[in-house]
Design a protein around this motif. Structure first.
Motif, short mmCIF file in Angstrom:
data_model
loop_
_atom_site.label_atom_id
_atom_site.label_comp_id
_atom_site.label_asym_id
_atom_site.label_seq_id
_atom_site.Cartn_x
_atom_site.Cartn_y
_atom_site.Cartn_z
N THR A 65 0.82 -1.21 0.00
CA THR A 65 0.00 0.00 0.00
C THR A 65 0.86 1.26 0.00
OG1 THR A 65 -0.26 -0.14 2.40
CG2 THR A 65 -2.02 -1.06 1.06
N GLY A 66 2.05 1.20 0.55
CA GLY A 66 2.96 2.34 0.46
C GLY A 66 3.33 2.61 -0.99
N TYR A 67 3.56 1.55 -1.75
CA TYR A 67 3.86 1.71 -3.17
C TYR A 67 2.66 2.29 -3.91
CZ TYR A 67 8.12 -1.05 -2.59
OH TYR A 67 9.36 -1.52 -2.21
N LEU A 68 1.47 1.84 -3.56
CA LEU A 68 0.26 2.37 -4.20
C LEU A 68 0.11 3.86 -3.92
CD1 LEU A 68 -2.31 -0.50 -3.51
CD2 LEU A 68 -0.89 -0.16 -5.52
N GLN A 69 0.45 4.28 -2.71
CA GLN A 69 0.39 5.70 -2.38
C GLN A 69 1.40 6.49 -3.20
OE1 GLN A 69 0.92 5.73 1.86
NE2 GLN A 69 -1.13 4.92 2.25
N ASP A 70 2.59 5.96 -3.39
CA ASP A 70 3.59 6.62 -4.25
C ASP A 70 3.05 6.76 -5.67
OD1 ASP A 70 5.38 6.70 -2.13
OD2 ASP A 70 6.55 4.97 -2.83
N ASP A 71 2.43 5.70 -6.18
CA ASP A 71 1.89 5.73 -7.53
C ASP A 71 0.78 6.77 -7.66
OD1 ASP A 71 3.66 3.65 -7.95
OD2 ASP A 71 2.09 2.10 -8.04
N ARG A 72 -0.07 6.85 -6.66
CA ARG A 72 -1.17 7.81 -6.69
C ARG A 72 -0.64 9.25 -6.69
NH1 ARG A 72 -5.92 6.87 -6.69
NH2 ARG A 72 -5.88 4.87 -5.70
N LYS A 73 0.37 9.51 -5.88
CA LYS A 73 0.97 10.85 -5.83
C LYS A 73 1.57 11.22 -7.19
CE LYS A 73 2.08 10.73 -0.92
NZ LYS A 73 3.17 10.54 0.06
N LEU A 74 2.27 10.27 -7.80
CA LEU A 74 2.85 10.52 -9.11
C LEU A 74 1.75 10.77 -10.15
CD1 LEU A 74 5.43 10.69 -10.87
CD2 LEU A 74 5.01 8.29 -11.42
N ALA A 75 0.70 9.98 -10.10
CA ALA A 75 -0.41 10.15 -11.03
C ALA A 75 -1.03 11.54 -10.90
CB ALA A 75 -1.46 9.06 -10.80
N GLN A 76 -1.18 12.00 -9.68
CA GLN A 76 -1.76 13.32 -9.45
C GLN A 76 -0.88 14.44 -10.02
OE1 GLN A 76 -2.29 13.17 -5.19
NE2 GLN A 76 -4.32 12.26 -5.36
N ARG A 77 0.42 14.18 -10.13
CA ARG A 77 1.34 15.17 -10.70
C ARG A 77 1.50 15.02 -12.20
NH1 ARG A 77 5.15 13.22 -6.72
NH2 ARG A 77 6.50 12.73 -8.48
N GLY A 78 0.75 14.11 -12.82
CA GLY A 78 0.83 13.93 -14.27
C GLY A 78 1.80 12.87 -14.73
N GLY A 79 2.26 12.02 -13.83
CA GLY A 79 3.23 10.98 -14.17
C GLY A 79 2.63 9.87 -15.00
N ALA A 80 3.51 9.00 -15.48
CA ALA A 80 3.10 7.86 -16.30
C ALA A 80 3.99 6.66 -15.96
CB ALA A 80 3.21 8.20 -17.78
N PHE A 81 3.56 5.49 -16.40
CA PHE A 81 4.24 4.25 -16.02
C PHE A 81 4.58 3.41 -17.24
CE2 PHE A 81 1.62 5.65 -12.54
CZ PHE A 81 2.48 5.56 -11.45
N LEU A 82 5.68 2.70 -17.11
CA LEU A 82 6.12 1.73 -18.10
C LEU A 82 6.05 0.36 -17.44
CD1 LEU A 82 7.76 1.04 -20.80
CD2 LEU A 82 9.76 1.12 -19.30
N PHE A 83 5.49 -0.62 -18.14
CA PHE A 83 5.44 -2.00 -17.65
C PHE A 83 6.17 -2.89 -18.64
CE2 PHE A 83 1.79 -0.02 -15.66
CZ PHE A 83 1.85 -0.51 -14.37
N VAL A 84 7.05 -3.76 -18.10
CA VAL A 84 7.82 -4.67 -18.93
C VAL A 84 7.69 -6.07 -18.35
CG1 VAL A 84 10.10 -5.20 -19.88
CG2 VAL A 84 9.49 -2.82 -19.40
N TYR A 85 7.32 -7.01 -19.19
CA TYR A 85 7.19 -8.41 -18.76
C TYR A 85 8.58 -8.99 -18.59
CZ TYR A 85 5.37 -13.21 -18.72
OH TYR A 85 5.03 -14.49 -18.38
N THR A 86 8.90 -9.42 -17.36
CA THR A 86 10.24 -9.95 -17.05
C THR A 86 10.11 -11.26 -16.27
OG1 THR A 86 10.28 -8.49 -15.09
CG2 THR A 86 11.41 -7.70 -17.07
N PRO A 87 9.71 -12.35 -16.97
CA PRO A 87 9.47 -13.62 -16.27
C PRO A 87 10.72 -14.46 -16.02
CG PRO A 87 8.96 -13.87 -18.57
CD PRO A 87 9.34 -12.42 -18.38
#
Length: 148
Positions: A87-109
């Motif tokens: 949930t701490g990570y989710l809070q970081d993500d929410r804060k970044l989203a509110q500032r206009g941030g974006a995310f990259l996802f890479v499949y690394t199995p």
């Protein structure tokens, strides 16, 4: 989670929380930086269906949202909060989203793709990055200044 994203090949939740198993996620200040990072992963030989970008609001409000969770999912999320850092990570993500941030996802199995992704992420200087695996969440780089 309000929405599941077909992009994810493996499980995308754990204990009712967003948890894209076998994915490396990197956070960037703006969507153009995330898109440039996606292009670099493709140039480095990652398959197109293994790399995607997502806007901050999509990740925070659709994938990570608990708005539609049933009581059991909410209980599991509270338990995860007590024993881990999800949930701490989710809070970081929410804060970044509110500032206009974006995310990259890479499949690394596998280890080869993990090593290649980590090396490339190191050169891309995201704000932060992490990898989701069975044993937990691996913090790759936190914090760093975006230099794209």
């Amino acid at each position: 989670m309000k929405q599941h994203w077909d992009f994810f090949k493996d499980s995308d939740s754990s204990f009712g929380l967003f948890y894209p198993l076998h994915y490396t996620m990197a956070a960037f200040e703006v969507d153009t930086h995330a898109e440039r990072a996606r292009q670099r992963f493709l140039e480095d030989g990652f398959a197109e269906d293994d790399v995607a970008t997502a806007s901050g609001p999509f990740v925070a409000d659709r994938l990570e949202s608990m708005d539609d969770a049933n009581w059991f999912d909410r209980l599991r999320a509270q338990l995860a909060d007590l024993v881990g850092t999800e949930t701490g990570y989710l809070q970081d993500d929410r804060k970044l989203a509110q500032r206009g941030g974006a995310f990259l996802f890479v499949y690394t199995p596998d280890q080869d793709r993990i090593d290649r992704a980590h090396a490339l992420i190191e050169r891309l200087h995201p704000i932060y990055a992490r990898r989701y695996h069975y044993a937990g969440i691996e913090n790759i780089r936190y914090p760093a200044q975006s230099k794209l």
